[in-house]
Design an enzyme around this catalytic site. Structure first.
Site, PDB file in Angstrom:
ATOM      1  N   ASP A  55      10.742 -22.211  -5.434  1.00 43.77           N
ATOM      2  CA  ASP A  55       9.777 -22.172  -4.329  1.00 43.77           C
ATOM      3  C   ASP A  55      10.368 -22.738  -3.026  1.00 43.77           C
ATOM      4  OD1 ASP A  55       8.127 -21.447  -6.483  1.00 43.77           O
ATOM      5  OD2 ASP A  55       7.397 -23.498  -6.735  1.00 43.77           O
ATOM      6  N   GLU A 230       0.716 -14.503  -5.624  1.00 39.95           N
ATOM      7  CA  GLU A 230       0.847 -15.904  -5.223  1.00 39.95           C
ATOM      8  C   GLU A 230       1.899 -16.043  -4.133  1.00 39.95           C
ATOM      9  OE1 GLU A 230       1.992 -18.041  -8.739  1.00 39.95           O
ATOM     10  OE2 GLU A 230       4.029 -17.239  -8.756  1.00 39.95           O
ATOM     11  N   HIS A 295       8.914 -15.964  -4.394  1.00 35.15           N
ATOM     12  CA  HIS A 295       8.433 -17.177  -3.712  1.00 35.15           C
ATOM     13  C   HIS A 295       9.377 -17.558  -2.577  1.00 35.15           C
ATOM     14  CE1 HIS A 295       5.383 -20.490  -4.125  1.00 35.15           C
ATOM     15  NE2 HIS A 295       6.036 -20.724  -2.982  1.00 35.15           N
ATOM     16  N   ARG A 325      15.661 -21.689 -11.746  1.00 32.50           N
ATOM     17  CA  ARG A 325      15.523 -20.887 -10.532  1.00 32.50           C
ATOM     18  C   ARG A 325      16.262 -21.590  -9.392  1.00 32.50           C
ATOM     19  NH1 ARG A 325       9.154 -20.673 -10.331  1.00 32.50           N
ATOM     20  NH2 ARG A 325       9.531 -22.803 -11.061  1.00 32.50           N
TER      21      ARG A 325
END
Length: 358
Positions: A55, A230, A295, A325
């Site tokens: 993120d 999202e 994201h 990630r």
């Protein structure tokens, strides 16, 4: 009396020439001073920028980049003048949550904005433990010009009192002289994640209704369960506003970016103002070792001439929605219709030209 100096001078000259006696003027040879090696300035960088960084988000102000990503148990900010040098940038822990309470654990997706002369840091959190159903969005305030200094004040939860449900991934849109908050949440009936918008009366308070802008609709948005829209992010270009979001379950290799488009003067609270792309605008690329791409955030190059996207991806298939990630960035361009053209993920460990101005 004879002048003895007349006789002494030739003798001294001979001694000097022969190198003898205390009168020798011979000097040791001086070694040449070595020149310092030339400074080699790299013009390229490689992805990933860090070994881990779900993120990722970038804010810019006064010549600095402020980078954040999900750390789960704390909030930290990396400060750098060069995004290509993020791996060498210092980070500062700016918030450690209380040991217990409604925002004590599972800190996700921090985003940083300079609004009305102060910094605001929006993040997702819930109680410590594995019950993620209580995740909500929170906001901190800092009056310091530099968000890595000063004092962060907890402004509490930012939510719509008429629809207080599961809510994550908050971000800010400014349009038509108004300010809006966007996030991903539930409707109180099912577990499908939707993109919502509400108007803001100040940086920590929502006012008026909560409006749904997007829900998983196409097959590429429904890889799961859960079924997910999202991570909303805003980017503007020419006379258009683009809402870029992440679709499908974050643990799926098919996690990808979708796009909503509105006029830059439209009312963003009206669903009819937005047009949804039927296909993803950025997604996985096994040949680049890019899986679960999504994201994202956006930033400008140091000289303001280039647009860059930063996003996370897994380097191998099936690595899920955890700390494997890693953050990656690449330059993007614009299509003839004014929409962003993100291209495809660039392979990791490939030399890329640094953002212009670095």
């Amino acid at each position: 009396m004879p002048n003895i100096n007349r006789f002494a001078r030739p003798v001294l000259l001979v001694l000097a020439l022969l190198g003898g006696g205390a009168c020798s003027t011979t000097k040791e040879p001086v070694a040449p001073v070595a020149s310092p090696p030339p400074v080699v300035t790299r013009t390229t960088f490689q992805n990933p920028l860090l070994p881990s960084g779900p993120d990722p988000f970038v804010a810019q102000r006064d010549g600095f980049y402020y980078y954040l990503h999900t750390l789960n148990n704390r909030l930290a900010i990396w400060k750098t003048t060069k995004m290509s040098d993020l791996g060498n940038a210092p980070s500062m822990v700016v918030w450690t949550p209380p040991a217990n309470g409604a925002a004590s654990g599972n800190l996700w997706a921090p985003e940083l904005f300079f609004l009305d002369g102060k910094w605001y840091l929006y993040y997702t959190a819930g109680p410590n433990g594995t019950n993620l159903g209580l995740q909500r969005t929170w906001v901190l305030e800092n009056a310091s010009p530099d968000p890595t200094t000063g004092t962060w004040v907890d402004k509490g939860r930012i939510f719509n009192p008429n629809a207080d449900f599961w809510a994550i991934d908050g971000t800010v849109l400014e349009q038509n002289g108004n300010r809006y908050f966007l996030w991903s949440g539930h409707n109180g009936i099912d577990a499908v994640q939707r993109i919502y918008i509400s108007q803001m009366s100040n940086p920590w308070t929502l006012t008026g209704p909560r409006v749904e802008l997007s829900r998983p609709q196409y097959a590429w948005e429904n890889v799961g369960p859960p079924y997910v829209n999202e991570g909303p992010e805003i980017i503007k270009h020419d006379n258009k506003t683009f809402l870029i979001y992440s679709a499908s379950f974050c643990a799926a290799d098919e996690y990808a970016l979708g796009q909503l488009t509105a006029s830059s003067t439209a009312d963003p609270m009206l669903p009819s103002s937005w047009t949804k792309a039927t296909q993803p605008v950025f997604g996985q690329r096994p040949a680049a070792r890019a899986y679960a791409t999504g994201h994202n955030g956006f930033f400008k190059s140091k000289d303001g001439k280039e647009d860059w996207i930063i996003y996370h991806a897994n380097s191998n298939p099936g690595e899920g929605c955890v700390d494997r990630r890693n953050p990656r960035m690449q330059k993007f361009t614009w299509n003839p219709d004014g929409s962003p053209n993100f291209g495809v993920p660039v392979p990791i460990y490939t030399d890329m030209t640094k953002p212009s101005g670095e």
